[in-house]
Enzyme design. Sequence first.
Site, PDB file in Angstrom:
ATOM      1  N   ASN A  32      13.482  -6.972  -0.650  1.00  0.00           N
ATOM      2  CA  ASN A  32      13.052  -6.258  -1.857  1.00  0.00           C
ATOM      3  C   ASN A  32      11.854  -5.373  -1.503  1.00  0.00           C
ATOM      4  O   ASN A  32      10.785  -5.458  -2.113  1.00  0.00           O
ATOM      5  CB  ASN A  32      12.726  -7.236  -2.995  1.00  0.00           C
ATOM      6  CG  ASN A  32      12.622  -6.495  -4.328  1.00  0.00           C
ATOM      7  OD1 ASN A  32      11.602  -6.511  -4.979  1.00  0.00           O
ATOM      8  ND2 ASN A  32      13.671  -5.814  -4.707  1.00  0.00           N
ATOM      9  N   LEU A  33      12.070  -4.560  -0.518  1.00  0.00           N
ATOM     10  CA  LEU A  33      10.966  -3.846   0.137  1.00  0.00           C
ATOM     11  C   LEU A  33      10.375  -2.746  -0.743  1.00  0.00           C
ATOM     12  O   LEU A  33      11.110  -1.979  -1.361  1.00  0.00           O
ATOM     13  CB  LEU A  33      11.472  -3.237   1.451  1.00  0.00           C
ATOM     14  CG  LEU A  33      12.103  -4.258   2.418  1.00  0.00           C
ATOM     15  CD1 LEU A  33      12.662  -3.543   3.645  1.00  0.00           C
ATOM     16  CD2 LEU A  33      11.095  -5.326   2.821  1.00  0.00           C
ATOM     17  N   GLY A  36       4.330  -1.350  -0.064  1.00  0.00           N
ATOM     18  CA  GLY A  36       3.430  -2.282   0.621  1.00  0.00           C
ATOM     19  C   GLY A  36       4.043  -2.775   1.927  1.00  0.00           C
ATOM     20  O   GLY A  36       3.400  -2.769   2.984  1.00  0.00           O
ATOM     21  N   HIS A  37       5.331  -3.188   1.866  1.00  0.00           N
ATOM     22  CA  HIS A  37       6.009  -3.639   3.092  1.00  0.00           C
ATOM     23  C   HIS A  37       6.087  -2.496   4.115  1.00  0.00           C
ATOM     24  O   HIS A  37       5.856  -2.689   5.304  1.00  0.00           O
ATOM     25  CB  HIS A  37       7.446  -4.069   2.789  1.00  0.00           C
ATOM     26  CG  HIS A  37       7.576  -5.260   1.896  1.00  0.00           C
ATOM     27  ND1 HIS A  37       8.021  -5.163   0.605  1.00  0.00           N
ATOM     28  CD2 HIS A  37       7.339  -6.570   2.129  1.00  0.00           C
ATOM     29  CE1 HIS A  37       8.058  -6.378   0.065  1.00  0.00           C
ATOM     30  NE2 HIS A  37       7.646  -7.247   0.971  1.00  0.00           N
ATOM     31  N   LYS A 151      -2.874  -8.244   0.935  1.00  0.00           N
ATOM     32  CA  LYS A 151      -2.612  -8.669  -0.449  1.00  0.00           C
ATOM     33  C   LYS A 151      -2.474 -10.198  -0.516  1.00  0.00           C
ATOM     34  O   LYS A 151      -2.974 -10.838  -1.429  1.00  0.00           O
ATOM     35  CB  LYS A 151      -1.332  -7.977  -0.938  1.00  0.00           C
ATOM     36  CG  LYS A 151      -0.490  -8.733  -1.929  1.00  0.00           C
ATOM     37  CD  LYS A 151      -0.800  -8.348  -3.324  1.00  0.00           C
ATOM     38  CE  LYS A 151      -0.056  -9.052  -4.418  1.00  0.00           C
ATOM     39  NZ  LYS A 151       0.924 -10.042  -4.122  1.00  0.00           N
TER      40      LYS A 151
END
Length: 284
Positions: A32-33, A36-37, A151
């Site tokens: 579920n990229l 942030g990823h 995070k």
Amino acid sequence: MLTFNTIQQVRQQVADWKQQGRRIAFVPTMGNLHAGHLSLMEQLKGDEVCLIVSIYVNPLQFGKNEDFGTYPRTLDEDSQKLEQLGVDLLYLPESTEIYPDGPEAATRVIVPGLADILEGESRPGFFTGVATVVNKLFNIVQPDVACFGAKDYQQLQIIRRMVADLAMPVEIVSAPTIREPDGLAMSSRNQYLTAEERIHAAKLNVCLQHLVKDASQGTDSNYAVIHATQELEANAFNVDYIVVRRQQDLGVPEPGDTQLVALAAVKLGKTRLIDNICFEINNT
Ligand code: PAF
């Protein structure tokens, strides 16, 4: 982009790349990229680097009443994003190889102390699940370097501790939290928020900023935390914790400590949100 499912395929490819003198960079994810990823991957790209990303929703890090079953799985979209970014290998592990006798029977990696506080207190077993799967993925991928997001600050510190304690030959780098325009830290779980909750959610970072300002200006930390808790509650958050801790070991700060981090976990409706801000105070 190569896409592999088995340990043997990944090991063979990594051995070939290493023989060619290439450096192996790795980003483990649960898919579920979002941006942030992708920023973690950008951080690792470079000449002579082979970038490997894994997507595996790890059952061992979900509590009984948590969202393992409903965690968003978006493999087609994720694959496209990774391909566009120039990732070399996508590893999609089979559960039968990660936990051959099932998650409950798996040998575990426990990081005492650090894994039992804050997130670990609210989500018992969570960090053991994370450390166990990351350890296994490292053994499979054998990366030279791996990147984790700031995070998930406590997770990052736990991985660093595990790597140091077990003398694992991998460099851990971190990447800054990526935020939405209103300041909400990006997270796959943000999509659980209703439209109204989504508007309120940005206040979490605002309250943390106020706490950091108070703590930096020398306000008594108990008072600053009470104030921050009240501010969160006034904004409809159900507060799990909001604290100021030492960056390195998440211990309670003592006089003379200067490298600090404000961390918070709240619930908004059914959605749990976490965020943090690292800061420095001048003790002179
Ligand atoms: O941060 C995550 O997405 C997960 O905890 C990780 C590190 C991929 C382990 O499952």
